[in-house]
Design a protein around this motif. Structure first.
Motif, PDB file in Angstrom:
ATOM      1  N   LYS A   1      56.770  -0.374  48.187  1.00 55.55           N
ATOM      2  CA  LYS A   1      55.861   0.424  47.372  1.00 55.55           C
ATOM      3  C   LYS A   1      55.491   1.717  48.090  1.00 55.55           C
ATOM      4  O   LYS A   1      55.478   1.774  49.325  1.00 55.55           O
ATOM      5  N   PRO A   2      55.215   2.794  47.337  1.00 60.03           N
ATOM      6  CA  PRO A   2      54.889   4.084  47.958  1.00 60.03           C
ATOM      7  C   PRO A   2      53.673   3.973  48.873  1.00 60.03           C
ATOM      8  O   PRO A   2      52.723   3.242  48.592  1.00 60.03           O
ATOM      9  N   LEU A   3      53.710   4.717  49.959  1.00 59.16           N
ATOM     10  CA  LEU A   3      52.599   4.700  50.901  1.00 59.16           C
ATOM     11  C   LEU A   3      51.438   5.539  50.393  1.00 59.16           C
ATOM     12  O   LEU A   3      51.632   6.617  49.831  1.00 59.16           O
ATOM     13  N   ASN A   4      50.238   5.046  50.593  1.00 57.40           N
ATOM     14  CA  ASN A   4      49.047   5.827  50.321  1.00 57.40           C
ATOM     15  C   ASN A   4      48.960   6.952  51.359  1.00 57.40           C
ATOM     16  O   ASN A   4      49.172   6.716  52.551  1.00 57.40           O
ATOM     17  N   PRO A   5      48.654   8.187  50.950  1.00 56.58           N
ATOM     18  CA  PRO A   5      48.549   9.284  51.921  1.00 56.58           C
ATOM     19  C   PRO A   5      47.558   9.001  53.043  1.00 56.58           C
ATOM     20  O   PRO A   5      47.685   9.550  54.138  1.00 56.58           O
ATOM     21  N   GLY A   6      46.565   8.151  52.774  1.00 58.80           N
ATOM     22  CA  GLY A   6      45.610   7.808  53.817  1.00 58.80           C
ATOM     23  C   GLY A   6      46.270   7.131  54.998  1.00 58.80           C
ATOM     24  O   GLY A   6      45.848   7.298  56.154  1.00 58.80           O
ATOM     25  N   CYS A   7      47.341   6.361  54.746  1.00 55.29           N
ATOM     26  CA  CYS A   7      48.068   5.700  55.829  1.00 55.29           C
ATOM     27  C   CYS A   7      48.806   6.719  56.689  1.00 55.29           C
ATOM     28  O   CYS A   7      48.932   6.548  57.906  1.00 55.29           O
ATOM     29  N   LEU A   8      49.298   7.779  56.052  1.00 54.53           N
ATOM     30  CA  LEU A   8      49.968   8.835  56.810  1.00 54.53           C
ATOM     31  C   LEU A   8      48.969   9.567  57.701  1.00 54.53           C
ATOM     32  O   LEU A   8      49.286   9.932  58.840  1.00 54.53           O
ATOM     33  N   ALA A   9      47.758   9.795  57.180  1.00 50.94           N
ATOM     34  CA  ALA A   9      46.707  10.418  57.996  1.00 50.94           C
ATOM     35  C   ALA A   9      46.345   9.512  59.170  1.00 50.94           C
ATOM     36  O   ALA A   9      46.144   9.982  60.302  1.00 50.94           O
ATOM     37  N   LEU A  10      46.271   8.211  58.912  1.00 53.14           N
ATOM     38  CA  LEU A  10      45.983   7.259  59.981  1.00 53.14           C
ATOM     39  C   LEU A  10      47.085   7.269  61.034  1.00 53.14           C
ATOM     40  O   LEU A  10      46.809   7.259  62.243  1.00 53.14           O
ATOM     41  N   ALA A  11      48.343   7.282  60.586  1.00 51.30           N
ATOM     42  CA  ALA A  11      49.455   7.318  61.531  1.00 51.30           C
ATOM     43  C   ALA A  11      49.392   8.579  62.393  1.00 51.30           C
ATOM     44  O   ALA A  11      49.700   8.549  63.591  1.00 51.30           O
TER      45      ALA A  11
ATOM     46  N   THR B   1      49.372   0.619  57.084  1.00 43.86           N
ATOM     47  CA  THR B   1      49.554   1.488  58.246  1.00 43.86           C
ATOM     48  C   THR B   1      50.434   0.811  59.281  1.00 43.86           C
ATOM     49  O   THR B   1      51.306   1.453  59.899  1.00 43.86           O
ATOM     50  N   ARG B   2      50.276  -0.473  59.451  1.00 45.56           N
ATOM     51  CA  ARG B   2      51.091  -1.239  60.394  1.00 45.56           C
ATOM     52  C   ARG B   2      52.582  -1.152  60.041  1.00 45.56           C
ATOM     53  O   ARG B   2      53.450  -1.179  60.925  1.00 45.56           O
ATOM     54  N   ARG B   3      52.888  -0.978  58.753  1.00 41.85           N
ATOM     55  CA  ARG B   3      54.281  -0.848  58.306  1.00 41.85           C
ATOM     56  C   ARG B   3      54.972   0.360  58.911  1.00 41.85           C
ATOM     57  O   ARG B   3      56.192   0.339  59.115  1.00 41.85           O
ATOM     58  N   ILE B   4      54.230   1.432  59.184  1.00 51.15           N
ATOM     59  CA  ILE B   4      54.861   2.693  59.549  1.00 51.15           C
ATOM     60  C   ILE B   4      54.648   3.099  61.003  1.00 51.15           C
ATOM     61  O   ILE B   4      55.060   4.185  61.403  1.00 51.15           O
ATOM     62  N   ILE B   5      54.000   2.255  61.786  1.00 47.91           N
ATOM     63  CA  ILE B   5      53.871   2.565  63.216  1.00 47.91           C
ATOM     64  C   ILE B   5      54.624   1.506  64.016  1.00 47.91           C
ATOM     65  O   ILE B   5      54.807   0.376  63.567  1.00 47.91           O
TER      66      ILE B   5
END
Length: 273
Positions: A63-73, A104-108
């Motif tokens: 599923k598409p990532l929420n932009p908030g997760c990108l900010a967190l990363a 967020t754990r998915r992308i770090i």
């Protein structure tokens, strides 16, 4: 689509086209009209706990990532550059059942260690205790979260939560007082008028939390006060702290439109000076 859902959408369409939405002078006045336990509503608490039981909730998905997760990363990477050897501490204010943690754990990188504490309502934090992990924890106050961090916080994150707080400006002050290295205010619904816009948010229970609904789910309508605080007051309050603004980006998913008032959806990322 059941009768509750159909009725909800028909009523909302009618109200948007015909009626002017009522606004209120205070949160308490709006809360009185809701006549429920607001975000402590047992149905919301139980639904988020049921969704946390779903194994797919904790697994990577397409599923598409929420932009908030990108900010967190982004802020996690900034923190790692400064302190590469220690776990990253994150206080997730109003984080529900940990959705932002898992996404967020998915992308770090898995080698990056986290200590992630969600601060939620007492009922929510109690119900979610069985779903704690070695990295994810739930508690009901900022003070308890800070004790878990030994008062050493790297990232303060909050998404769409100020809008439903009884005293949003005091809440901002409390969040700033954590003295975190970075702060992310995601999905802020901000009034461009010279006053706060206080109304009642009417939503479907099924909208709360991600992943699929449980088999025994019964739809219902949820109501709670919703405040779009003044953008100028929000920004001025942050200017008078020891934080500097790194960047912003538009994010309209947290916005509630009320009549013809001007509102703006924005996310803000700050660094402690």
């Amino acid at each position: 689509m059941n009768i509750t859902t159909i009725s909800f959408h028909l009523r909302k369409r009618f109200n948007n086209r015909i009626l002017k939405e009522k606004t209120y002078n205070t949160y308490a006045e709006a809360a009185e009209k809701c006549k429920r336990s607001l975000y402590e509503d047992n149905a919301i608490v139980q639904l988020l706990a049921d969704k946390a039981k779903d194994n797919s909730f904790t697994k990577p998905s397409a599923k598409p990532l929420n932009p908030g997760c990108l900010a967190l990363a982004d802020v996690i990477s900034r923190q790692l550059i400064q302190h590469p050897a220690k776990p990253i501490t994150v206080l997730d204010f109003g984080g529900g059942n940990g959705d932002y943690y898992y996404n967020t754990r998915r992308i770090i990188d898995k080698k990056i260690l986290l200590k992630w504490v969600v601060v939620e309502t007492p009922a929510m934090a109690k119900m979610l205790q069985p779903y704690q992990t070695q990295e994810l924890f739930f508690t009901d106050t900022i003070d308890k979260a800070m004790a878990l961090f030994q008062n050493n916080l790297d990232i303060l994150f909050t998404s769409g939560t100020l809008q439903v707080m009884p005293e949003p400006y005091k809440t901002i002050e409390m969040l700033c007082n954590t003295n975190s290295n970075y702060m992310v205010f995601h999905r802020q619904s901000l009034s461009l008028e010279d006053f706060d816009i206080i109304s009642i948010q009417t939503s479907l229970l099924s909208w709360h939390g991600s992943t699929k609904l449980p088999d025994n789910f019964k739809e219902k309508i949820i109501k709670y006060p919703y405040t779009s605080i003044q953008r100028t007051k929000f920004e001025d309050q942050l200017k008078n702290t020891n934080y500097q603004l790194l960047y912003t980006f538009d994010e309209a998913t947290g916005v509630k439109r009320v009549n013809s008032y001007n509102v703006q959806g924005t996310s803000y990322i700050y660094k402690r000076s």
